[in-house]
Design an enzyme around this catalytic site. Sequence first.
Site, PDB file in Angstrom:
ATOM      1  CE1 TYR A  94     -27.395 -17.340  24.853  1.00 52.59           C
ATOM      2  CE2 TYR A  94     -26.585 -16.387  22.603  1.00 52.59           C
ATOM      3  CZ  TYR A  94     -27.129 -16.221  23.962  1.00 52.59           C
ATOM      4  OH  TYR A  94     -27.486 -15.015  24.330  1.00 52.59           O
ATOM      5  CB  SER A 147     -28.716 -12.982  21.641  1.00 51.21           C
ATOM      6  OG  SER A 147     -27.303 -13.243  21.235  1.00 51.21           O
ATOM      7  CD  GLU A 151     -23.869 -15.576  18.417  1.00 50.26           C
ATOM      8  OE1 GLU A 151     -23.973 -16.485  17.654  1.00 50.26           O
ATOM      9  OE2 GLU A 151     -22.616 -14.860  18.481  1.00 50.26           O
TER      10      GLU A 151
END
Length: 346
Positions: free
Chosen positions: A151, A127, A129
Amino acid sequence: MKKALITGITGQDGSYLAEFLLNKGYEVHGIVRRAALESPEARMSRINHIKDKITLHGGSMESFSRILQIIDEVNPDEVYHLAAQSFVHESFDDSFTTFNTNINGTHHMLAALNMRAPKAKFYFAGSSEQFGKVEETPQSEHTKFHPRSPYGITKCVGFELTRNYREAHGMFACTGLLFNHESPRRGHEFVTRKITQQIARIKKGQDNVLVIGNMEARRDWGFAGDYVEAMWLMLQQAAPEDYVAATGVAHSVREFVQAAFKGVDLSFEEIDLHHMSEELADAKVAELRQERGKIFVVQHPRFFRPAEVNLLQGDATKAKQVLGWQPKVQFEELVKMMVERDLNEV
């Protein structure tokens, strides 16, 4: 006929990937929680139209013994590990579950494959992120990770687990560092779907306020249907490597909101309440809902992250040059298809 095993097959990406692989002539298997098998209409809506063409296996990514059983049953050629607790805001509220599900699930799958099907090719859903508080823009495969959420941390751990199994055990294991990808199948808890669904309600006269978080945050948004092709291409290469998949263009949440409202010929007034307490902001929103004839977009403190990620913009040069991958759906088209879907649903 190649056999593919997809974790998270009932999600947005899993459903598009299953369709894609079926069209490629694959035998497609998926792992789903038993709760989904018991309530298919509610939990498997994204794959109901192809359910008779795929084979589903009940199980949890947190059960290593069950993962071993499924690997033995399927003996897959390719494994696409998409399953995760992927809602960033929820990862702050329940970090323990996020860590347990995301990290252990990835480790279980890699270990099971190494024991039972070491020749299978493995894709890990990384990801953007992972980049978090970015140290350079745009972000490439060489950009340092600085995750800003539980996450994001779990995805960094999954990335390192995948790389370690590749280097230590010789597995064909790679990570796709996919930037934000959306679609009409996006979960209702994600900001893009929240925007388009609420705008559909506003257009239908059911409400007049859209409440969201940080309007300044900028993301590299693409279409999920394009990105599953990048996943597949990564596993068709001669050697396993990690790749960024992104459009290379960042838009703010405000731009997404503006494009969505433009698509339904509505205008709005923007109000920033994020410096207020949640209680005062709630009271103000209740007042705004009484002002019929006006439409408001409100930045609310409840929907700001404890640690914000202000800009994510990917550099997919490697994917374009090595994989020949190119995103097809543009930002405006993506927003339009999402709004139209929610208008039809409302």
